[in-house]
Motif scaffolding. Structure first.
Motif, PDB file in Angstrom:
ATOM      1  N   ILE A 195     -36.436 103.777  35.941  1.00 41.21           N
ATOM      2  CA  ILE A 195     -36.772 103.083  37.184  1.00 41.21           C
ATOM      3  C   ILE A 195     -36.411 103.932  38.396  1.00 41.21           C
ATOM      4  O   ILE A 195     -37.168 104.010  39.371  1.00 41.21           O
ATOM      5  N   SER A 196     -35.263 104.582  38.362  1.00 38.82           N
ATOM      6  CA  SER A 196     -34.850 105.410  39.504  1.00 38.82           C
ATOM      7  C   SER A 196     -35.748 106.635  39.667  1.00 38.82           C
ATOM      8  O   SER A 196     -35.956 107.119  40.777  1.00 38.82           O
ATOM      9  N   ASP A 197     -36.300 107.135  38.574  1.00 39.07           N
ATOM     10  CA  ASP A 197     -37.218 108.285  38.646  1.00 39.07           C
ATOM     11  C   ASP A 197     -38.595 107.898  39.174  1.00 39.07           C
ATOM     12  O   ASP A 197     -39.343 108.756  39.652  1.00 39.07           O
ATOM     13  N   LEU A 198     -38.931 106.611  39.097  1.00 38.30           N
ATOM     14  CA  LEU A 198     -40.250 106.169  39.550  1.00 38.30           C
ATOM     15  C   LEU A 198     -40.415 106.310  41.057  1.00 38.30           C
ATOM     16  O   LEU A 198     -41.488 106.613  41.555  1.00 38.30           O
ATOM     17  N   GLU A 199     -39.319 106.039  41.783  1.00 39.21           N
ATOM     18  CA  GLU A 199     -39.319 106.020  43.248  1.00 39.21           C
ATOM     19  C   GLU A 199     -40.277 104.955  43.783  1.00 39.21           C
ATOM     20  O   GLU A 199     -40.777 105.030  44.893  1.00 39.21           O
ATOM     21  N   ASN A 259     -41.323 100.443  42.918  1.00 33.60           N
ATOM     22  CA  ASN A 259     -40.758  99.201  42.388  1.00 33.60           C
ATOM     23  C   ASN A 259     -41.573  98.660  41.208  1.00 33.60           C
ATOM     24  O   ASN A 259     -41.959  97.510  41.191  1.00 33.60           O
ATOM     25  N   MET A 260     -41.864  99.527  40.238  1.00 29.50           N
ATOM     26  CA  MET A 260     -42.615  99.126  39.047  1.00 29.50           C
ATOM     27  C   MET A 260     -43.891  98.387  39.422  1.00 29.50           C
ATOM     28  O   MET A 260     -44.178  97.293  38.945  1.00 29.50           O
ATOM     29  N   GLU A 261     -44.661  98.987  40.315  1.00 30.67           N
ATOM     30  CA  GLU A 261     -45.832  98.319  40.859  1.00 30.67           C
ATOM     31  C   GLU A 261     -47.031  98.362  39.920  1.00 30.67           C
ATOM     32  O   GLU A 261     -47.885  97.483  39.948  1.00 30.67           O
ATOM     33  N   THR A 262     -47.126  99.393  39.082  1.00 31.02           N
ATOM     34  CA  THR A 262     -48.298  99.531  38.222  1.00 31.02           C
ATOM     35  C   THR A 262     -48.035  98.963  36.832  1.00 31.02           C
ATOM     36  O   THR A 262     -46.899  98.928  36.364  1.00 31.02           O
ATOM     37  N   ILE A 263     -49.106  98.538  36.189  1.00 26.04           N
ATOM     38  CA  ILE A 263     -49.008  98.027  34.821  1.00 26.04           C
ATOM     39  C   ILE A 263     -48.474  99.105  33.887  1.00 26.04           C
ATOM     40  O   ILE A 263     -47.693  98.824  32.964  1.00 26.04           O
ATOM     41  N   ARG A 264     -48.894 100.333  34.099  1.00 27.99           N
ATOM     42  CA  ARG A 264     -48.449 101.432  33.244  1.00 27.99           C
ATOM     43  C   ARG A 264     -46.938 101.581  33.272  1.00 27.99           C
ATOM     44  O   ARG A 264     -46.289 101.703  32.221  1.00 27.99           O
ATOM     45  N   ASP A 265     -46.354 101.548  34.481  1.00 30.19           N
ATOM     46  CA  ASP A 265     -44.896 101.668  34.595  1.00 30.19           C
ATOM     47  C   ASP A 265     -44.195 100.467  33.976  1.00 30.19           C
ATOM     48  O   ASP A 265     -43.146 100.602  33.334  1.00 30.19           O
ATOM     49  N   GLN A 266     -44.769  99.301  34.147  1.00 29.08           N
ATOM     50  CA  GLN A 266     -44.176  98.089  33.578  1.00 29.08           C
ATOM     51  C   GLN A 266     -44.184  98.145  32.056  1.00 29.08           C
ATOM     52  O   GLN A 266     -43.200  97.764  31.407  1.00 29.08           O
ATOM     53  N   SER A 315     -24.063  97.376  46.546  1.00 33.26           N
ATOM     54  CA  SER A 315     -23.493  98.316  47.523  1.00 33.26           C
ATOM     55  C   SER A 315     -23.779  99.771  47.166  1.00 33.26           C
ATOM     56  O   SER A 315     -23.446 100.668  47.945  1.00 33.26           O
ATOM     57  N   GLN A 316     -24.396 100.016  46.010  1.00 34.30           N
ATOM     58  CA  GLN A 316     -24.665 101.386  45.588  1.00 34.30           C
ATOM     59  C   GLN A 316     -25.784 102.004  46.426  1.00 34.30           C
ATOM     60  O   GLN A 316     -26.766 101.337  46.750  1.00 34.30           O
ATOM     61  N   LYS A 317     -25.639 103.262  46.752  1.00 24.18           N
ATOM     62  CA  LYS A 317     -26.682 103.977  47.480  1.00 24.18           C
ATOM     63  C   LYS A 317     -27.628 104.694  46.520  1.00 24.18           C
ATOM     64  O   LYS A 317     -28.674 105.172  46.927  1.00 24.18           O
ATOM     65  N   SER A 318     -27.250 104.779  45.271  1.00 24.68           N
ATOM     66  CA  SER A 318     -28.103 105.353  44.239  1.00 24.68           C
ATOM     67  C   SER A 318     -28.817 104.227  43.510  1.00 24.68           C
ATOM     68  O   SER A 318     -28.185 103.277  43.043  1.00 24.68           O
ATOM     69  N   GLN A 319     -30.156 104.339  43.397  1.00 23.13           N
ATOM     70  CA  GLN A 319     -30.899 103.324  42.661  1.00 23.13           C
ATOM     71  C   GLN A 319     -30.491 103.310  41.198  1.00 23.13           C
ATOM     72  O   GLN A 319     -30.428 102.258  40.566  1.00 23.13           O
ATOM     73  N   PHE A 320     -30.195 104.482  40.644  1.00 28.30           N
ATOM     74  CA  PHE A 320     -29.750 104.551  39.247  1.00 28.30           C
ATOM     75  C   PHE A 320     -28.499 103.702  39.043  1.00 28.30           C
ATOM     76  O   PHE A 320     -28.421 102.913  38.095  1.00 28.30           O
ATOM     77  N   SER A 321     -27.527 103.844  39.925  1.00 29.06           N
ATOM     78  CA  SER A 321     -26.276 103.088  39.794  1.00 29.06           C
ATOM     79  C   SER A 321     -26.518 101.600  39.982  1.00 29.06           C
ATOM     80  O   SER A 321     -25.916 100.775  39.287  1.00 29.06           O
ATOM     81  N   ARG A 322     -27.404 101.252  40.927  1.00 28.01           N
ATOM     82  CA  ARG A 322     -27.670  99.834  41.164  1.00 28.01           C
ATOM     83  C   ARG A 322     -28.350  99.194  39.959  1.00 28.01           C
ATOM     84  O   ARG A 322     -27.953  98.119  39.507  1.00 28.01           O
ATOM     85  N   VAL A 323     -29.375  99.857  39.433  1.00 28.38           N
ATOM     86  CA  VAL A 323     -30.091  99.305  38.276  1.00 28.38           C
ATOM     87  C   VAL A 323     -29.151  99.200  37.083  1.00 28.38           C
ATOM     88  O   VAL A 323     -29.157  98.186  36.363  1.00 28.38           O
ATOM     89  N   TYR A 324     -28.337 100.226  36.866  1.00 33.85           N
ATOM     90  CA  TYR A 324     -27.402 100.173  35.743  1.00 33.85           C
ATOM     91  C   TYR A 324     -26.400  99.029  35.925  1.00 33.85           C
ATOM     92  O   TYR A 324     -26.075  98.316  34.972  1.00 33.85           O
ATOM     93  N   GLY A 325     -25.919  98.855  37.154  1.00 41.83           N
ATOM     94  CA  GLY A 325     -24.986  97.758  37.426  1.00 41.83           C
ATOM     95  C   GLY A 325     -25.588  96.403  37.117  1.00 41.83           C
ATOM     96  O   GLY A 325     -24.931  95.530  36.519  1.00 41.83           O
TER      97      GLY A 325
END
Length: 426
Positions: free
Chosen positions: A131-135, A137-144, A356-366
């Protein structure tokens, strides 16, 4: 990779204290549920409480190991960790050991390791990485579909090993997807399918079809704007009825008799009193004993090591899936409330820090960590109290077992590490 970071990390001590409270109180209840007669040595590894103490000691070594890595390591190697975890699950089909009908363990001497407990944090890392690599918000069916495949693979492998309880946990990632921009329509569909499944089993396909027709007709006639074509509503109705019928067929022919009985007891489907009593003795024995143990504890409980049903071994598997019944009997309403509050505070704290995370990776993992803990906590306590069907799922940091304790510890303390090293300082 393991080089020492020069600056001092500031770990979230609230999470660490809540963790210590759970594992400490959990051990006391495992001790009570597993001891027989007088306790001669707490370090006797021939006893379950002795083994759990050893597991706890190794847990703190594991925590130091987790925190010694750079935070960026977990993002950089998330895909590799996930791949290794999947290989471990696949290897069970060849080298696995059957325990209670499930091929979910590797036998190592007198010990067993359950890879599904470690696959949870590996999947959470992989989902966060993708998800963080997508940059986006999972907008396409392919990503989903791709991110759904990340959770579907371990869920399917675990289901094929006859471990339905651990499979259910992967539904936790739905909350993560919703936070990261998954459209609201998916939430509506998911809730609708759950309701249709329950209605179909409880009242039959015909009643479900009638209820669905009334609801869809009401929506069509009262939604003046953007009501759409009636054909669309008819298609939705046909899909709903077909799904309800499919669930009914799966219940009758796709699952094992003991699983049917558990669902039947939960939804109170059986009308024959003789057969119902037989089912209770066979499938609901654990639940009945668990409920009696909890209710006998009253407000303040019978006291540590004083629970008659616990010491009398009335509740099978009490030190594992039914450990909460020990809390209810020996610590009463006060003890059970304490455990519930600790879990609630822990999950809320993780969500607060995730935001509060500034990294999307950390937020998604949290969010993945919080969701997995929430599903485990809710299902286990709901199962023990008879609110949901019985499934084999442990109470995090509380139930007996090294694999579960270590898996949840890794899951939690990776997030502690990520939180201690914010993205703006990398």
């Amino acid at each position: 990779m393991l080089r020492e970071n020069q600056r001092r990390f500031k770990f979230d001590w609230i999470i660490i204290i809540l963790f210590l409270l759970l594992v400490g109180f959990g051990y006391l209840n495992i001790l009570s549920a597993s001891h027989v007669g007088e306790i001669e040595s707490y370090f006797d590894t021939s006893k379950l409480y002795g083994k759990q103490l050893m597991f706890l000691g190794l847990t703190f070594v594991l925590i130091v190991f987790i925190l010694s890595f750079e935070a960026k390591f977990y993002e950089r190697f998330a895909s590799i960790i996930y791949f290794v975890a999947m290989l471990a699950l696949i290897g069970l089909f060849i080298f696995g050991k059957d325990v209670n009908g499930a091929r979910s363990w590797y036998g190592i001497g007198s010990m067993t390791i359950q890879p599904s407990e470690f696959a949870k944090f590996a999947t959470a890392l992989a989902v966060a990485k993708y998800i963080s690599d997508l940059e986006t918000n999972m907008e396409t069916i392919r990503d989903q579909l791709r991110v759904a495949a990340i959770i579907f693979i371990p869920a399917l492998l675990i289901l094929l090993q006859n471990d339905a309880g651990s499979t259910i946990v992967y539904l936790a990632f739905f909350f993560v997807f919703y936070r990261e921009g998954l459209q609201q329509v998916y939430l509506i569909i998911a809730l609708s399918l759950i309701i249709l499944a329950v209605l179909g089993l409880k009242y039959g396909v015909l009643i479900t079809a009638i209820i669905s027709t009334i609801i869809l007709a009401s929506v069509y006639f009262f939604r003046r704007k953007k009501r759409g074509s009636m054909i669309q509503y008819i298609i939705v109705l046909l899909v709903a009825v077909s799904f309800s019928y499919g669930v009914r067929l799966f219940y009758e022919h796709g699952i094992k008799p003991h699983q049917q009985n558990r669902i039947s007891l939960w939804l109170r489907l059986e009308k024959d009193p003789v057969k119902l009593e037989r089912m209770k003795k066979a499938e609901a024995y654990n639940l009945i004993q668990s409920e009696q143990a909890i209710s006998s504890g009253g407000f303040s409980g019978k006291g540590f090591l004083e629970g008659t049903r616990t010491t009398g071994k009335f509740v099978p598997e009490q030190e594992t899936d039914y450990i909460f019944s020990t809390v209810g009997e020996e610590w009463g309403f006060l003890g059970t409330s304490f455990v519930v509050l600790i879990f609630v505070f822990l999950i809320i704290r993780i969500l607060y820090l995730a935001e509060s995370q500034k990294s999307q990776f950390s937020r998604v993992y949290g969010y993945g960590v919080a969701s997995i803990l929430f599903i485990h906590f809710t299902i286990n306590i709901g199962m023990v109290m008879g609110l949901i069907p019985t499934v084999g799922i442990p109470l995090p940091f509380f139930s007996y077992g090294g694999s579960g304790l270590w898996g949840f510890t890794i899951l939690l303390f990776i997030f502690v590490k990520l939180d201690s090293n914010k993205i703006n300082e990398w």
